[in-house]
Design a protein around this motif. Structure first.
Motif, PDB file in Angstrom:
ATOM      1  N   GLU A 157       0.766  -1.034  -0.169  1.00 41.76           N
ATOM      2  CA  GLU A 157       0.021   0.344   0.189  1.00 41.76           C
ATOM      3  C   GLU A 157       0.897   1.418   0.004  1.00 41.76           C
ATOM      4  OE1 GLU A 157      -3.282   2.175   3.031  1.00 41.76           O
ATOM      5  OE2 GLU A 157      -3.354  -0.098   3.252  1.00 41.76           O
ATOM      6  N   LEU A 158       0.344   2.181  -0.815  1.00 43.73           N
ATOM      7  CA  LEU A 158       1.398   3.559  -0.931  1.00 43.73           C
ATOM      8  C   LEU A 158       0.739   4.795   0.588  1.00 43.73           C
ATOM      9  CD1 LEU A 158       1.407   3.681  -4.665  1.00 43.73           C
ATOM     10  CD2 LEU A 158       3.453   3.802  -3.318  1.00 43.73           C
ATOM     11  N   VAL A 159       1.677   5.001   1.572  1.00 45.09           N
ATOM     12  CA  VAL A 159       1.044   5.836   2.112  1.00 45.09           C
ATOM     13  C   VAL A 159       2.046   7.672   2.260  1.00 45.09           C
ATOM     14  CG1 VAL A 159       0.888   6.530   4.733  1.00 45.09           C
ATOM     15  CG2 VAL A 159       0.407   4.123   3.635  1.00 45.09           C
ATOM     16  N   TYR A 160       0.776   8.508   2.130  1.00 45.94           N
ATOM     17  CA  TYR A 160       1.986   9.656   1.875  1.00 45.94           C
ATOM     18  C   TYR A 160       1.812  10.124   3.115  1.00 45.94           C
ATOM     19  CZ  TYR A 160       2.427  14.878   1.705  1.00 45.94           C
ATOM     20  OH  TYR A 160       2.719  15.962   1.324  1.00 45.94           O
ATOM     21  N   THR A 161       3.808  11.038   3.455  1.00 44.28           N
ATOM     22  CA  THR A 161       3.055  10.853   4.787  1.00 44.28           C
ATOM     23  C   THR A 161       4.438  12.420   4.638  1.00 44.28           C
ATOM     24  OG1 THR A 161       4.246   9.357   5.543  1.00 44.28           O
ATOM     25  CG2 THR A 161       4.897  10.966   6.752  1.00 44.28           C
TER      26      THR A 161
END
Length: 147
Positions: free
Chosen positions: A23-27
């Motif tokens: 899963e791509l997670v934006y931080t």
């Protein structure tokens, strides 16, 4: 012996099993928006380098354009007169004794207003010097009756 076509199919099946998705997670970078708090000093130093230099004199007035006291007085007087004229026009259009239409002329500017059947007010501001016309439509907002 295996045929080259079958070998390619077998190789692609093996590779597909080895491929994994995550899963791509934006931080965010900025700590104000949930980013790493160690980024604070770096972001602050970048922001300070982009800021223009402050005025050289600490007691300088940012609104003073080098005008004399008389010029400043004239500017304030004109502002007050235009403010009063604006209040008079607003009262004529929306006030207690509002008129359905009218016209105000001062200097080379004409302000005409007309109230339409649906309650919308159309205001036309014409500058005779430039020939430009600005039209403003103020929609009617009918408040629900209160009990």
């Amino acid at each position: 012996m295996m045929m080259p076509g079958k070998l390619c199919v077998l190789f692609s099946l093996v590779c597909m099993n080895a491929a994994a998705a995550q899963e791509l997670v934006y931080t965010p970078v900025n700590p104000s928006f949930g980013g790493n708090s160690f980024n604070s000093s770096h972001l602050l130093s970048i922001a300070e380098t982009d800021r223009p230099d402050p005025p050289s004199s600490a007691d300088s007035d940012p609104f003073d354009d080098g005008l004399s006291q008389a010029d400043l007085f004239v500017r304030q007087l004109e502002s007050r007169i235009l403010s009063r004229l604006s209040a008079d026009i607003t009262d004529a259009i929306f006030g207690e004794d509002a008129e359905p239409d009218g016209e105000f002329v001062f200097d080379e500017t004409t302000i005409a207003f007309n109230t339409l059947l649906d309650g919308t007010v159309v205001i036309a501001i014409e500058d005779a010097a430039s020939g430009g016309v600005t039209t403003i439509e103020v929609p009617s907002f009918l408040a629900a009756p209160t009990e």
